[in-house]
Design a protein around this motif. Structure first.
Motif, PDB file in Angstrom:
ATOM      1  N   GLY A 135       5.844  25.271   1.141  1.00  0.00           N
ATOM      2  CA  GLY A 135       7.214  25.699   1.425  1.00  0.00           C
ATOM      3  C   GLY A 135       7.287  27.069   2.089  1.00  0.00           C
ATOM      4  N   HIS A 136       6.134  27.538   2.572  1.00  0.00           N
ATOM      5  CA  HIS A 136       6.094  28.867   3.199  1.00  0.00           C
ATOM      6  C   HIS A 136       7.185  29.040   4.268  1.00  0.00           C
ATOM      7  CE1 HIS A 136       3.797  32.533   4.525  1.00  0.00           C
ATOM      8  NE2 HIS A 136       4.480  32.285   5.621  1.00  0.00           N
ATOM      9  N   HIS A 137       7.276  28.090   5.165  1.00  0.00           N
ATOM     10  CA  HIS A 137       8.237  28.258   6.263  1.00  0.00           C
ATOM     11  C   HIS A 137       9.674  28.158   5.751  1.00  0.00           C
ATOM     12  CE1 HIS A 137       9.483  28.628  10.347  1.00  0.00           C
ATOM     13  NE2 HIS A 137      10.130  27.494  10.329  1.00  0.00           N
ATOM     14  N   ARG A 138       9.902  27.309   4.759  1.00  0.00           N
ATOM     15  CA  ARG A 138      11.257  27.242   4.202  1.00  0.00           C
ATOM     16  C   ARG A 138      11.648  28.573   3.554  1.00  0.00           C
ATOM     17  NH1 ARG A 138      13.882  22.853  -0.001  1.00  0.00           N
ATOM     18  NH2 ARG A 138      15.772  24.060  -0.460  1.00  0.00           N
ATOM     19  N   ARG A 139      10.697  29.148   2.844  1.00  0.00           N
ATOM     20  CA  ARG A 139      10.976  30.458   2.229  1.00  0.00           C
ATOM     21  C   ARG A 139      11.333  31.478   3.309  1.00  0.00           C
ATOM     22  NH1 ARG A 139       8.918  35.297   0.058  1.00  0.00           N
ATOM     23  NH2 ARG A 139       9.567  35.634  -2.095  1.00  0.00           N
ATOM     24  N   ARG A 140      10.617  31.424   4.412  1.00  0.00           N
ATOM     25  CA  ARG A 140      10.890  32.348   5.521  1.00  0.00           C
ATOM     26  C   ARG A 140      12.287  32.111   6.094  1.00  0.00           C
ATOM     27  NH1 ARG A 140      10.411  33.750  10.845  1.00  0.00           N
ATOM     28  NH2 ARG A 140       9.050  35.524  11.260  1.00  0.00           N
ATOM     29  N   LEU A 141      12.647  30.850   6.246  1.00  0.00           N
ATOM     30  CA  LEU A 141      13.970  30.534   6.792  1.00  0.00           C
ATOM     31  C   LEU A 141      15.072  30.986   5.836  1.00  0.00           C
ATOM     32  CD1 LEU A 141      13.317  26.924   8.197  1.00  0.00           C
ATOM     33  CD2 LEU A 141      13.630  29.036   9.530  1.00  0.00           C
ATOM     34  N   GLU A 142      14.800  30.854   4.542  1.00  0.00           N
ATOM     35  CA  GLU A 142      15.860  31.168   3.576  1.00  0.00           C
ATOM     36  C   GLU A 142      15.892  32.644   3.204  1.00  0.00           C
ATOM     37  OE1 GLU A 142      15.991  28.446   0.278  1.00  0.00           O
ATOM     38  OE2 GLU A 142      16.085  26.699   1.621  1.00  0.00           O
TER      39      GLU A 142
END
Lengths: 317, 317, 317, 317
Positions: free
Chosen positions: B202-209
């Protein structure tokens, strides 16, 4: 058919513009459409493409990235090592070598895909959008990331040098609709709706054997399509075009229009177009397997606002 | 299993080096081998991968190219328009817009694939080749063009946030072998010989959020694999690794080695490894289709002497 | 005068436009003029500048080129080693190390000079030339190579933090005409026709001491000139402007115009303007020598069609 | 003296190495010295240089930056417009056009200055420092920012084509000590301690008149110095060398050493050296003013860890 095909007379500018109108897809998929002929590729087409895989062999259709300036490579790619294994301030025994790639990718020597925003005709892009929508900050519409999920489909290689019994076509030779259909008959394959048209003139082989030459306008020219193939592509509902060279015949087969194929494909039809493929390896593979259809997966880099992308399209046989 | 997994104690450097030896593939495919774990992918594996395609849907697993500097993007990509439709000296109504892309692609923000020459451990590359074979003129061996024909295979997504019931893992969280096997059980899928391990934290999701954060050494860190997953990947004969983040847990799970996963994968095993994927779209697609296996086609640019390449790997479901 | 100067009320847009008209030099040196205020520098001025040299000491007024991204450096310079002493195919014992510099030089962190084409106001450049004369292929007129022979003249440093007894000005502080004239009196120096106005706010010192900050619009801002200094520069016939920061006060001292100083200097007056100097070393040298006038030699790179250039202006005392 | 100077026999490698030892300045200014022959320039020299200014005329000695690939420009500079006046999200009527310059500046076509770290001979840099001190992260010592404050001094132009009565020398012609001293006599000028040796072969004029040629090793070659000029430069205590071409005669005048002048100047003597100047404009100016001495101000960009810099050296007459 021999190696010396007499060249048809050129089209006039008026003929060109009439042809442009006759193949225009601006209303075919709605006013908001940004995918153009990729709309022809349905899930069913993808499943059909997948079903073609037999040997499981993959073949690159890209030229190695070229960092050497030459007559067809005025903007050589830049490849710099940014870190060697000589150096890492914190990592002890673990070392990383890294590099930088810079590429003005629409050059004649760089295998790339065009976005629909790449080309304007008479100040209009595909769908009638204004050319001014591409600013110094990039494309506001129809950038290459509209193809972000890649293009997957059935590729059909039509190999004109094979048909003619020559290693490669010579600059200025134009391949007509009749000759393309003859290639289909001889190879026993047919381009159908939603297919990817892989078009070989032997451009890259000629380069490997004879050295690079100036193939642009004012140079020695290049072999490509005659404009009479455009209505044929339109009728066949070709989804994507993948030539070695760039599909253009130079000198042009249309008066006053130096590059007629691109505007007809990209601006009028909204076709996904790529340039400067290396079809030598796939042609050899097809010859070995005696079949000229295969699965293609082509993925541009996901470049927001970009007018295209370098890429490495893969054929899977 | 909950969102708070107690972290196992770190390995010592001696343990790490013993582990390195135990998973070393340097003799597995002969002294001249440059393909490493891609040798696990046979034509049969490709046909199996192809047979997974059902919906015909394609999904990009790349982050859009990022030109904005930030804590995880110290070398932002450079994207310059090199020509607009304002200009063409000779082409009249036909105008071309072109652009330049420059990218220091091993950055944390750029979806890319590593060549086997990218990493050295104790001055050796995979196969025992010397680190000094990467010079300021690039890699003499195991450059990224050894993967020129692309990587085609069966991808298996193991979705750890889904398992834990969280949107994304937090920096510093290490995913162990037990948890990975638990994910397999819960998702009803199993990584097998020659497969591509798609690993979601979920690295990229964390970045987006949450916005970008400094995830490198000395920064806030990132979630990744525990080193105990390495023997598991070795036993399973994983062909390729595709994580969001880069697979590393930061801070490290090994004493004195800040980045232990990379040397074990790349140098010891000769594994094809990629970094910084965007798995949000494929995770959503898998969820919708209730299956976590799919065909993957991943094609690096064909960059001679390169240590890797930006790329856009495609999942086909 | 204290460190807290009350800020004058902002000018309206109408006031700004009236001011623009009042300082416009478009007819002063003929319709073809492309040198603007550099016309004020005569051979006599150069000889006078030369006569100022006493100690023979040279001082750089440039910031070291900055490759580190930060709040004021969103486009860090790129500096790549392109060859190390590890490599030369033919030269035996003689080895060359080389590097590549890439720079988006108009950034806030890069000491640079602006060409007159750099700025447009209401679609016009200096002399009323159209903004559209700068195309994607560069500037057709008033490119930086109009300054190819460099700028040699008498520099006068006005040191505002020295006047105020502070190490540096704070963001948002605007220096008025009164204060500048006060600095002249205190320092015992006077800017005269054809001189180079070296304007110190302590911007770079603040950066060195406090770290980088976002000094652009929407950020924390920066100290600079009040617009009321423009008529003064016009009367004094200043030839060139060399500030740390870029002369602008952010937030602006004019309604609706975020960057009022640049258009008044460049577009209206045709002034040679530079940005982001490092005046810490010259300020210290002046202090030591107790004089604030010196010879300046400033040479942009000879970049055809360019809108400016990185440079390293030299003060000779 | 005629245009056809018989070429002296080549030096052997042993002769070269003896010569290297004989002109070595490694102990002259102490073990920590990084300025080399610039130590010869004292404040007195600067004052003398300043005293030469009469007409107040400034002349660039740089070639315009060259973005066109050619036989002597395999790495053309990159010049991209990064913003046009078409665009600014916040600034209303005020618009900025900006550009990016990328340059692999040690190329034969780019006027540049070398740092002392640029060259190694037998794995040593000037002062005996190790070649390995230049890593993929740049030079640890003797980078170009050691010249940050610029080089100011007395330039003396020795114009060999003028002496020979030809427009330019031909490739392969080597200028000997005798001929240089003859040029001094004819021009009525003498290079003295701390001076800048401006050496004209007409290289750039030949390029303008005949077109670019491959002047490197294996190409058509270039005119330059004979090695017997090195002891003369050493005796005269020349501070800096500014040639058109790069001072080298190609083919070399030393066996086994393709580029003998550079290691003798840079590594042995620690001389500030520049390459590829454009001396056509200064030669014409000198001719008009009938004097061949002038003030020079040469300022490299302030590039930390750099092996040199593009620059625009200015002569003031």
């Amino acid at each position: 058919m021999t190696a010396t095909v007499p060249r048809s007379p050129n089209l006039s500018l008026a003929d060109f513009e009439a042809l442009f109108e006759s193949v225009k897809n601006w209303d075919r998929w709605g006013a908001d459409d940004v995918r153009g002929t990729l709309n022809y590729i349905t899930p069913e087409h993808v499943r059909r493409a997948v079903s073609l895989v037999r040997s499981g062999r993959s073949v690159s259709m890209a030229i190695p990235i070229n960092t050497v300036a030459g007559p067809d490579n005025p903007s050589p790619a830049i490849h710099h090592m940014t870190q060697l294994h000589d150096w890492d301030i914190r990592s002890g025994k673990v070392r990383f070598a890294t590099d930088f790639l810079g590429i003005n990718f629409h050059g004649d020597c760089h295998t790339h895909i065009d976005a629909l925003c790449h080309l304007a005709y008479a100040d209009q892009l595909y769908g009638g959008r204004p050319a001014s929508s591409v600013t110094s900050h990039g494309a506001e519409t129809m950038a290459i990331d509209d193809y972000a999920d890649g293009i997957t489909g059935r590729g059909v290689l039509l190999d004109i040098p094979r048909l003619r019994g020559v290693p490669y076509l010579e600059p200025g030779e134009a391949v007509t609709r009749d000759e393309i259909e003859e290639a289909e008959r001889v190879q026993g394959v047919r381009l159908e709706e939603g297919d990817i048209f892989v078009f070989r003139t032997g451009h890259h082989r000629r380069r490997l054997e004879c050295g690079a030459w100036d193939n642009g306008y004012g140079g020695e020219g290049k072999a490509g399509l005659h404009v009479d193939t455009i209505p044929w592509m339109h009728e066949r509902k070709v989804a994507m075009f993948m030539p070695d060279g760039d599909g253009e015949t130079v000198p042009s087969t249309v008066d006053e229009i130096l590059y007629p194929i691109h505007p007809l494909q990209i601006v009028a039809m909204g076709m996904a177009v790529s340039d400067s493929l290396n079809l030598e390896e796939i042609a050899a593979a097809c010859e070995e397997e005696r079949r000229w259809e295969f699965m293609v997966v082509a993925a541009p880099l996901r470049l927001p606002r970009g007018t295209g992308s370098p890429f490495n399209p893969i054929a899977i046989l």
